[in-house]
Design an enzyme around this catalytic site. Sequence first.
Site, PDB file in Angstrom:
ATOM      1  N   GLU A 116       0.842  -1.186   0.000  1.00 40.22           N
ATOM      2  CA  GLU A 116       0.000   0.000   0.000  1.00 40.22           C
ATOM      3  C   GLU A 116       0.880   1.241   0.000  1.00 40.22           C
ATOM      4  O   GLU A 116       1.914   1.293   0.667  1.00 40.22           O
ATOM      5  CB  GLU A 116      -0.905   0.009   1.237  1.00 40.22           C
ATOM      6  CG  GLU A 116      -1.916  -1.128   1.267  1.00 40.22           C
ATOM      7  CD  GLU A 116      -2.841  -1.026   2.455  1.00 40.22           C
ATOM      8  OE1 GLU A 116      -2.712  -0.042   3.210  1.00 40.22           O
ATOM      9  OE2 GLU A 116      -3.681  -1.922   2.628  1.00 40.22           O
TER      10      GLU A 116
ATOM     11  N   ARG B  56     -19.925  -4.334 -12.345  1.00 41.34           N
ATOM     12  CA  ARG B  56     -21.209  -3.925 -12.923  1.00 41.34           C
ATOM     13  C   ARG B  56     -20.942  -2.964 -14.074  1.00 41.34           C
ATOM     14  O   ARG B  56     -19.815  -2.530 -14.287  1.00 41.34           O
ATOM     15  CB  ARG B  56     -22.065  -3.223 -11.864  1.00 41.34           C
ATOM     16  CG  ARG B  56     -21.338  -2.051 -11.204  1.00 41.34           C
ATOM     17  CD  ARG B  56     -22.165  -1.385 -10.120  1.00 41.34           C
ATOM     18  NE  ARG B  56     -21.400  -0.446  -9.321  1.00 41.34           N
ATOM     19  CZ  ARG B  56     -21.100   0.789  -9.663  1.00 41.34           C
ATOM     20  NH1 ARG B  56     -21.517   1.256 -10.837  1.00 41.34           N
ATOM     21  NH2 ARG B  56     -20.400   1.580  -8.874  1.00 41.34           N
TER      22      ARG B  56
ATOM     23  N   HIS C  99     -15.154  12.380  -3.575  1.00 44.71           N
ATOM     24  CA  HIS C  99     -14.916  11.035  -4.107  1.00 44.71           C
ATOM     25  C   HIS C  99     -16.040  10.549  -5.019  1.00 44.71           C
ATOM     26  O   HIS C  99     -16.122   9.347  -5.309  1.00 44.71           O
ATOM     27  CB  HIS C  99     -14.684  10.028  -2.975  1.00 44.71           C
ATOM     28  CG  HIS C  99     -13.590  10.421  -2.030  1.00 44.71           C
ATOM     29  ND1 HIS C  99     -12.265  10.491  -2.405  1.00 44.71           N
ATOM     30  CD2 HIS C  99     -13.629  10.806  -0.720  1.00 44.71           C
ATOM     31  CE1 HIS C  99     -11.540  10.879  -1.375  1.00 44.71           C
ATOM     32  NE2 HIS C  99     -12.338  11.095  -0.336  1.00 44.71           N
TER      33      HIS C  99
END
Length: 263
Positions: free
Chosen positions: A4, A96, A39
């Site tokens: 990370e 999706r 965001h």
Amino acid sequence: MIVERAVFPARHIEIQMFGDQHGNVVSLHERECSVQRRHQKVLEEAPSAVVDEDLRRRMGEAAIALGKRVGYDNAGTAEFLLDEQGNFYFLEVNTRLQVEHPVTELVTGLDLVHLQVHVAAGGRLDELLAGKDLRPRGHAIEARICAESPENGYLPAAGLLRVVREPEGPGIRVDSGVFSGWEVSPFYDSMLAKLIVWAPDRATACERLSQALRDTVYLGIPTNVDFLRRVVDDAAFRSARLSTDMLKHRPELAAGPQDAPDD
């Protein structure tokens, strides 16, 4: 091993991928979604102004490898952060069809909903896409029109839409769910419509979107239409100097002009 790290400043680049039930996975190239507030994506475009052929190939290969590793089936989006040196870092996969899929449709000529139905019915991507040139053609930009007031901290709005007038013309597509007399509920997402434009190049697409926003009318409740036009007309956006914190550092774009327009 998972590593990370903070990526700042960053651009948000995502790859539209598709998988079928026979192990085929394809990349339908990138979308740039760097213009965001809290965001949440505000404007999306394809292709990205900073992604060249080599980077497009490498990001596409990464998305395909990911899809094949997990046996991915149907529409999905592999999302990445891109730093100033051209390095990209994996964020997540959205499993999706996304809000911004029309920009991919306009630059590839594909119907992504049809592709979903095709692979869900057991169809093969290699057969359906055989011989097709999937390289991006032209430039497409999508603006998310929402019932909210950017001038008041993006406060969501609800109430009666008294007049709805949506733009029309060459290179303009509107995916809308409202009409004059529609009651906007406070219980659902604030998005009213998506305004998408296509043009042969990015500069023309920006001009087309700016004019289309000027031709867009929603009366009765606050919307972000004027805010979207200010962003599209801003010099930083026109020159593709984008990052995920762009709007955070440009509060004047949300605040709008200080002088009220004349009658």
